[in-house]
Motif scaffolding. Structure first.
Motif, PDB file in Angstrom:
ATOM      1  N   PHE A   1     104.501  71.449 106.785  1.00 39.13           N
ATOM      2  CA  PHE A   1     106.137  71.054 106.843  1.00 39.13           C
ATOM      3  C   PHE A   1     106.699  70.466 105.594  1.00 39.13           C
ATOM      4  CE2 PHE A   1     109.233  67.461 107.492  1.00 39.13           C
ATOM      5  CZ  PHE A   1     110.354  68.112 108.175  1.00 39.13           C
ATOM      6  N   GLU A   2     107.824  70.573 104.876  1.00 36.27           N
ATOM      7  CA  GLU A   2     107.946  69.993 103.599  1.00 36.27           C
ATOM      8  C   GLU A   2     109.547  69.397 103.650  1.00 36.27           C
ATOM      9  OE1 GLU A   2     107.059  70.874  99.155  1.00 36.27           O
ATOM     10  OE2 GLU A   2     107.583  72.623 100.341  1.00 36.27           O
ATOM     11  N   ALA A   3     109.749  68.366 103.421  1.00 36.16           N
ATOM     12  CA  ALA A   3     111.128  67.718 103.069  1.00 36.16           C
ATOM     13  C   ALA A   3     110.951  66.814 101.803  1.00 36.16           C
ATOM     14  CB  ALA A   3     111.505  67.112 104.253  1.00 36.16           C
ATOM     15  N   ASP A   4     112.072  66.490 101.415  1.00 35.35           N
ATOM     16  CA  ASP A   4     112.040  65.694  99.991  1.00 35.35           C
ATOM     17  C   ASP A   4     111.278  64.345 100.408  1.00 35.35           C
ATOM     18  OD1 ASP A   4     114.248  64.578 101.542  1.00 35.35           O
ATOM     19  OD2 ASP A   4     115.494  64.433  99.746  1.00 35.35           O
ATOM     20  N   TRP A   5     111.342  63.912 101.348  1.00 37.66           N
ATOM     21  CA  TRP A   5     110.537  62.521 101.703  1.00 37.66           C
ATOM     22  C   TRP A   5     109.404  62.828 102.381  1.00 37.66           C
ATOM     23  CZ3 TRP A   5     110.245  61.643 107.048  1.00 37.66           C
ATOM     24  CH2 TRP A   5     110.595  62.648 107.864  1.00 37.66           C
ATOM     25  N   TYR A   6     108.779  63.872 103.176  1.00 42.43           N
ATOM     26  CA  TYR A   6     107.788  63.990 103.933  1.00 42.43           C
ATOM     27  C   TYR A   6     107.122  65.243 103.581  1.00 42.43           C
ATOM     28  CZ  TYR A   6     104.526  63.637 107.945  1.00 42.43           C
ATOM     29  OH  TYR A   6     103.571  63.760 108.866  1.00 42.43           O
ATOM     30  N   VAL A   7     105.756  65.305 103.449  1.00 41.50           N
ATOM     31  CA  VAL A   7     104.927  66.696 103.459  1.00 41.50           C
ATOM     32  C   VAL A   7     103.927  66.655 104.231  1.00 41.50           C
ATOM     33  CG1 VAL A   7     103.915  68.390 102.156  1.00 41.50           C
ATOM     34  CG2 VAL A   7     106.068  67.179 101.122  1.00 41.50           C
ATOM     35  N   SER A   8     103.719  67.495 105.100  1.00 41.06           N
ATOM     36  CA  SER A   8     102.732  67.805 106.003  1.00 41.06           C
ATOM     37  C   SER A   8     101.760  68.899 105.379  1.00 41.06           C
ATOM     38  CB  SER A   8     102.887  67.979 107.387  1.00 41.06           C
ATOM     39  OG  SER A   8     101.697  68.127 108.451  1.00 41.06           O
ATOM     40  N   LEU A   9     100.403  68.519 105.295  1.00 38.89           N
ATOM     41  CA  LEU A   9      99.591  69.547 104.493  1.00 38.89           C
ATOM     42  C   LEU A   9      98.140  69.731 105.557  1.00 38.89           C
ATOM     43  CD1 LEU A   9      99.352  67.736 101.060  1.00 38.89           C
ATOM     44  CD2 LEU A   9     100.542  69.719 101.811  1.00 38.89           C
ATOM     45  N   ARG A  10      97.695  70.960 105.389  1.00 35.91           N
ATOM     46  CA  ARG A  10      96.547  71.415 106.266  1.00 35.91           C
ATOM     47  C   ARG A  10      95.452  72.219 105.405  1.00 35.91           C
ATOM     48  NH1 ARG A  10      96.008  71.890 112.240  1.00 35.91           N
ATOM     49  NH2 ARG A  10      98.009  71.208 112.285  1.00 35.91           N
ATOM     50  N   ARG A  11      94.289  71.866 105.636  1.00 31.91           N
ATOM     51  CA  ARG A  11      93.321  72.977 104.876  1.00 31.91           C
ATOM     52  C   ARG A  11      92.394  72.896 106.223  1.00 31.91           C
ATOM     53  NH1 ARG A  11      90.155  73.924  99.560  1.00 31.91           N
ATOM     54  NH2 ARG A  11      88.707  75.437 100.564  1.00 31.91           N
ATOM     55  N   GLY A  12      92.226  74.171 107.056  1.00 30.91           N
ATOM     56  CA  GLY A  12      91.290  74.440 108.204  1.00 30.91           C
ATOM     57  C   GLY A  12      91.858  73.367 109.169  1.00 30.91           C
ATOM     58  N   ASP A  13      90.871  72.505 109.551  1.00 31.25           N
ATOM     59  CA  ASP A  13      91.152  71.431 110.425  1.00 31.25           C
ATOM     60  C   ASP A  13      91.661  70.290 109.974  1.00 31.25           C
ATOM     61  OD1 ASP A  13      90.381  73.133 112.523  1.00 31.25           O
ATOM     62  OD2 ASP A  13      88.418  72.517 112.725  1.00 31.25           O
ATOM     63  N   ALA A  14      91.571  69.993 108.676  1.00 32.55           N
ATOM     64  CA  ALA A  14      91.876  68.847 108.143  1.00 32.55           C
ATOM     65  C   ALA A  14      93.431  68.780 107.718  1.00 32.55           C
ATOM     66  CB  ALA A  14      91.060  68.664 106.730  1.00 32.55           C
ATOM     67  N   GLU A  15      93.912  67.537 107.930  1.00 33.37           N
ATOM     68  CA  GLU A  15      95.470  67.361 107.854  1.00 33.37           C
ATOM     69  C   GLU A  15      95.570  66.101 107.002  1.00 33.37           C
ATOM     70  OE1 GLU A  15      98.153  67.730 111.130  1.00 33.37           O
ATOM     71  OE2 GLU A  15      96.232  68.129 112.412  1.00 33.37           O
ATOM     72  N   LEU A  16      96.597  65.929 106.293  1.00 29.26           N
ATOM     73  CA  LEU A  16      97.023  64.951 105.310  1.00 29.26           C
ATOM     74  C   LEU A  16      98.673  65.035 105.410  1.00 29.26           C
ATOM     75  CD1 LEU A  16      96.251  62.731 103.303  1.00 29.26           C
ATOM     76  CD2 LEU A  16      96.171  64.337 101.861  1.00 29.26           C
ATOM     77  N   ALA A  17      99.113  63.818 105.472  1.00 29.50           N
ATOM     78  CA  ALA A  17     100.554  63.767 105.082  1.00 29.50           C
ATOM     79  C   ALA A  17     100.890  62.978 104.027  1.00 29.50           C
ATOM     80  CB  ALA A  17     101.494  63.432 106.492  1.00 29.50           C
TER      81      ALA A  17
END
Length: 132
Positions: free
Chosen positions: A32-48
């Motif tokens: 997910f990507e907006a100018d104020w928030y990005v959600s990231l994933r690699r495999g089972d790992a998530e980071l926002a």
């Protein structure tokens, strides 16, 4: 309680730059990507990544992280570090720890530390501390 997800959200002054770092250096992909928030994933790992000044942050709490270490456990830390781009600041070079880690620590955006870890056999002094 049924937990469906649990992940860190790092507040930052520069969402685009911070998101680009985790994508370029650690291979995360955008979910997910907006100018104020990005959600990231690699495999089972998530980071926002979240803009520290966003309206959803309670007043007085919107500040970039301090004193945060993100652990990234890998199967071959030597290979990961050998491929690390030269512009990434390594604040703790590769070393073995008696408590059962071979690791190096990188500095990410906003001073967040990223501890790249490969589990190794702990010394007898620490072996008893691990749950079976």
């Amino acid at each position: 309680m049924t937990v469906t997800s649990f992940y860190p959200v790092l507040m930052t002054t520069d969402v685009a730059t911070t998101s680009a770092f985790y994508r370029r250096i650690l291979g995360f992909e955008v979910t997910f990507e907006a100018d104020w928030y990005v959600s990231l994933r690699r495999g089972d790992a998530e980071l926002a990544i979240l803009d520290h000044a966003h309206e959803t942050i309670p007043r007085g709490f919107g500040r970039p992280p301090a004193g945060v270490i993100l652990n990234l456990e890998v199967t071959d830390v030597d290979a990961v570090m050998a491929e690390m781009p030269s512009d990434v600041r390594v604040v703790l070079p590769l070393r073995d720890e008696a408590f059962g880690q071979r690791h190096a620590i990188l500095e990410g955006p906003d001073g967040v530390l990223i501890d790249v870890i490969q589990p190794i056999e702990p010394s007898p002094e620490f072996a008893h501390a691990y749950a079976v």
